[in-house]
Motif scaffolding. Structure first.
Motif, PDB file in Angstrom:
ATOM      1  N   ASP A   1      35.075  21.119  51.097  1.00 37.71           N
ATOM      2  CA  ASP A   1      35.581  21.211  52.470  1.00 37.71           C
ATOM      3  C   ASP A   1      34.444  21.650  53.387  1.00 37.71           C
ATOM      4  O   ASP A   1      33.474  22.278  52.952  1.00 37.71           O
ATOM      5  CB  ASP A   1      36.726  22.233  52.540  1.00 37.71           C
ATOM      6  N   TRP A   2      34.583  21.315  54.681  1.00 38.69           N
ATOM      7  CA  TRP A   2      33.608  21.777  55.659  1.00 38.69           C
ATOM      8  C   TRP A   2      33.596  23.299  55.718  1.00 38.69           C
ATOM      9  O   TRP A   2      34.642  23.947  55.564  1.00 38.69           O
ATOM     10  CB  TRP A   2      33.924  21.236  57.051  1.00 38.69           C
ATOM     11  N   SER A   3      32.435  23.872  55.962  1.00 37.70           N
ATOM     12  CA  SER A   3      32.304  25.313  56.157  1.00 37.70           C
ATOM     13  C   SER A   3      32.171  25.596  57.646  1.00 37.70           C
ATOM     14  O   SER A   3      31.211  25.172  58.290  1.00 37.70           O
ATOM     15  CB  SER A   3      31.077  25.853  55.416  1.00 37.70           C
ATOM     16  N   ASP A   4      33.137  26.324  58.188  1.00 40.55           N
ATOM     17  CA  ASP A   4      33.074  26.674  59.608  1.00 40.55           C
ATOM     18  C   ASP A   4      31.870  27.561  59.911  1.00 40.55           C
ATOM     19  O   ASP A   4      31.264  27.455  60.984  1.00 40.55           O
ATOM     20  CB  ASP A   4      34.369  27.368  60.028  1.00 40.55           C
ATOM     21  N   ASP A   5      31.497  28.427  58.960  1.00 44.55           N
ATOM     22  CA  ASP A   5      30.353  29.312  59.179  1.00 44.55           C
ATOM     23  C   ASP A   5      29.048  28.520  59.272  1.00 44.55           C
ATOM     24  O   ASP A   5      28.201  28.808  60.119  1.00 44.55           O
ATOM     25  CB  ASP A   5      30.255  30.337  58.041  1.00 44.55           C
ATOM     26  N   LEU A   6      28.885  27.529  58.398  1.00 43.36           N
ATOM     27  CA  LEU A   6      27.655  26.740  58.420  1.00 43.36           C
ATOM     28  C   LEU A   6      27.588  25.861  59.658  1.00 43.36           C
ATOM     29  O   LEU A   6      26.505  25.664  60.230  1.00 43.36           O
ATOM     30  CB  LEU A   6      27.541  25.898  57.154  1.00 43.36           C
ATOM     31  N   LEU A   7      28.719  25.334  60.072  1.00 43.70           N
ATOM     32  CA  LEU A   7      28.742  24.545  61.308  1.00 43.70           C
ATOM     33  C   LEU A   7      28.364  25.411  62.508  1.00 43.70           C
ATOM     34  O   LEU A   7      27.565  25.007  63.355  1.00 43.70           O
ATOM     35  CB  LEU A   7      30.134  23.935  61.516  1.00 43.70           C
ATOM     36  N   ALA A   8      28.927  26.626  62.557  1.00 47.77           N
ATOM     37  CA  ALA A   8      28.630  27.523  63.672  1.00 47.77           C
ATOM     38  C   ALA A   8      27.139  27.864  63.721  1.00 47.77           C
ATOM     39  O   ALA A   8      26.564  28.040  64.805  1.00 47.77           O
ATOM     40  CB  ALA A   8      29.466  28.796  63.551  1.00 47.77           C
ATOM     41  N   ALA A   9      26.504  27.931  62.549  1.00 50.09           N
ATOM     42  CA  ALA A   9      25.073  28.257  62.498  1.00 50.09           C
ATOM     43  C   ALA A   9      24.216  27.160  63.106  1.00 50.09           C
ATOM     44  O   ALA A   9      23.043  27.399  63.424  1.00 50.09           O
ATOM     45  CB  ALA A   9      24.650  28.515  61.050  1.00 50.09           C
TER      46      ALA A   9
ATOM     47  N   TRP B   1      26.532  21.105  55.554  1.00 54.96           N
ATOM     48  CA  TRP B   1      27.703  21.704  56.195  1.00 54.96           C
ATOM     49  C   TRP B   1      28.908  21.811  55.248  1.00 54.96           C
ATOM     50  O   TRP B   1      29.898  22.439  55.592  1.00 54.96           O
ATOM     51  CB  TRP B   1      28.137  20.874  57.414  1.00 54.96           C
ATOM     52  N   LEU B   2      28.824  21.197  54.072  1.00 58.52           N
ATOM     53  CA  LEU B   2      29.963  21.172  53.172  1.00 58.52           C
ATOM     54  C   LEU B   2      29.890  22.325  52.177  1.00 58.52           C
ATOM     55  O   LEU B   2      28.841  22.568  51.575  1.00 58.52           O
ATOM     56  CB  LEU B   2      30.019  19.855  52.400  1.00 58.52           C
ATOM     57  N   ASP B   3      31.007  23.033  52.012  1.00 58.65           N
ATOM     58  CA  ASP B   3      31.157  23.967  50.899  1.00 58.65           C
ATOM     59  C   ASP B   3      31.442  23.106  49.676  1.00 58.65           C
ATOM     60  O   ASP B   3      32.568  22.648  49.465  1.00 58.65           O
ATOM     61  CB  ASP B   3      32.307  24.936  51.177  1.00 58.65           C
ATOM     62  N   VAL B   4      30.398  22.830  48.877  1.00 55.77           N
ATOM     63  CA  VAL B   4      30.488  21.813  47.829  1.00 55.77           C
ATOM     64  C   VAL B   4      31.453  22.226  46.723  1.00 55.77           C
ATOM     65  O   VAL B   4      32.133  21.392  46.142  1.00 55.77           O
ATOM     66  CB  VAL B   4      29.080  21.508  47.270  1.00 55.77           C
ATOM     67  N   GLY B   5      31.537  23.510  46.421  1.00 49.56           N
ATOM     68  CA  GLY B   5      32.483  23.960  45.411  1.00 49.56           C
ATOM     69  C   GLY B   5      33.920  23.788  45.848  1.00 49.56           C
ATOM     70  O   GLY B   5      34.782  23.390  45.067  1.00 49.56           O
TER      71      GLY B   5
END
Length: 484
Positions: free
Chosen positions: A184-192, A177-181
């Motif tokens: 921060d958390w990625s809202d798009d990945l969480l929504a998926a 779920w983390l945008d590693v670069g």
């Protein structure tokens, strides 16, 4: 004084250091893993709290005066565990652990979405956290509907210690779920995965303050109230802080329950096709890469259980003089494999068995098979842009000189043995507690131990091990074909 708490798969360890980083004392309390179905691996989160109470209590009996001077706490823990919490802050179900492979179908589904590899820099492995929540959604919909927060194991301990849901970058990198670069958390990945940012803990860097010890709990444990709790780290990043593996190109090989070939980086170097993990490090502005073997010393522990022998005696019986590989070979895929295969369904295998294959031959095959798996990770790291010149050995398996002789020869790299001492995840966590409490320079605190001994590749047997490695590489597709 500074306390490191390391939540491992088999125990919780509490380690106390002073302001010179000398170890004052340590204590531990055991944990058990439940395997209710094949491929499942779970723990009760409340058992982590009970074990932590016990470990701190034991430390207080022997070092109560020193604990009363505590100024900071750091946390480390096994990664990827899905600890689902309800609105009351209680676990909804047992934590699904890092070596649980039940969510392989959900992992494949998420991995087919290109956003996941693009934003996380990693394959979505079945052991990661996000597919476990997708499994809950499909198989335990009532439990999924009750999820208020999803915490990693060490951060459930933090919730108990400070009452806040907080995590940090290194551990969170293994959730998918983390945008590693961007760290921060990625809202798009969480929504998926049917989740949103409000169900995630807040994020801090591992060396920053991530909560303060609750007054009522401090009184119960005999510790000073309000002392800072560092963000901490996932167990491998914490071990790297303990080992001083924080500079570009520095690396260690961890022969623990799982096996890890860990390389520190000063920049983000994702290459998910190599099946190498690219994660945030515990210190700001740093990253790391890992090749991961799911069953390293766990393979030897399995063999010890079926032969009713002690693992240390089995490796001691091999002596310290390296011999060429025998006819017996071992694939260490007892729980599937991550690097380089990303295969949750593959299983381990012995080949080349004969009437002459005694316990020593099987032990040697296990030691060699795990070393060959490390060579797979070394090749994957090179594909991902990192070439190593030497590694430092840590973990329980590193106590076997024979195993390290094999590893050095198989990798073609010098293997350094650090001076005697405890430089593992609990020590790294204590260092992070010191940094957070004193606002200290992380790179001045996280220095490397002196090298006690270096083991160089054995030139006499290098060709034989190279040839054996090629035979090892041919076994995976053969076994895979037989199982499919």
């Amino acid at each position: 004084m500074y306390l490191g708490l390391d939540l491992g798969t088999s125990s919780v360890k509490a380690l106390l250091i002073d302001d010179t980083q000398a170890i004052v004392g340590s204590a531990s309390a055991g944990l058990t893993v439940e395997r209710p179905h094949p491929g499942w691996s779970e723990q009760d989160p409340e058992s982590w709290i009970s074990a932590t109470r016990t470990a701190i209590g034991l430390l207080a009996k022997s070092h109560g005066a020193e604990l009363s001077k505590l100024r900071g706490i750091g946390l480390s823990g096994h990664m990827h565990g899905a600890t689902a919490i309800d609105e009351a802050g209680k676990p909804i179900r047992p934590c699904i652990l890092w070596n649980d492979t039940r969510s392989y179908a959900q992992a494949a589904l998420l991995d087919a979405d290109p956003n996941f590899r693009q934003l996380t820099g990693n394959i979505v492995f079945p052991g990661f956290t996000a597919p476990k929540l997708k499994w809950m959604e499909a198989q335990e919909s009532d439990n999924f509907a009750r999820v208020s927060k999803v915490l990693l194991p060490k951060d459930y301990l933090r919730l108990w210690l400070c009452g806040e849901a907080i995590s940090e970058m290194s551990d969170s990198s293994g959730t998918s779920w983390l945008d590693v670069g961007k760290r921060d958390w990625s809202d798009d990945l969480l929504a998926a995965t049917g989740l949103e940012r409000a169900q995630m803990p807040a994020l801090v860097e591992g060396s920053e303050r991530g909560g303060s010890l609750r007054a009522e709990l401090a009184a119960e444990l005999g510790l000073p109230a309000g002392i800072p709790i560092a963000g901490g780290a996932g167990d491998n990043a914490a071990s790297a802080c303990g080992m001083g593996t924080i500079g570009d190109g520095h690396a260690f090989a961890s022969l623990g329950t799982s096996g890890v070939l860990f390389a520190a980086n000063n920049r983000y170097l994702p290459n998910p096709d190599s099946a190498v993990h690219a994660f945030c490090h515990a210190l700001p502005g740093t990253w790391h890469q890992m090749g991961v073997i799911l069953s390293a010393t766990d393979s030897l522990n399995w063999l010890s259980s079926v032969t009713s022998s002690k693992p240390a005696q089995m490796t001691a019986d091999l002596g310290e003089t390296l011999v060429a590989p025998g006819s017996v070979m071992f694939l260490p895929y007892l729980s599937g494999e991550r690097t380089p295969h990303n295969d949750a369904s593959i299983r381990g295998s012995f080949t080349g068995l004969g009437h002459e294959s005694d316990r020593a031959a099987l032990t040697r095959a296990v030691v060699e098979g795990v070393a060959f798996a490390f060579r797979d990770s070394l090749a994957a790291l090179a594909q991902a842009g990192t070439r190593l010149e030497r590694v430092t050995a840590i973990g329980g398996g590193s106590r076997s000189i024979y195993w390290l002789e094999v590893l050095a020869t198989v990798l073609g790299l010098p293997v350094d043995i650090p001076e005697s001492g405890d430089f593992g995840a609990a020590f790294g966590a204590a260092r992070l507690g010191l940094i957070a409490a004193e606002n200290a320079d992380p790179f001045s605190v996280c220095t490397a131990p002196a090298t006690q001994r270096s083991i160089n590749p054995n030139r006499d047997h290098a060709a034989a091990f190279d040839e054996a490695y090629q035979r090892y590489r041919a076994l995976y597709p053969a076994i895979k074909g037989a199982l499919s």
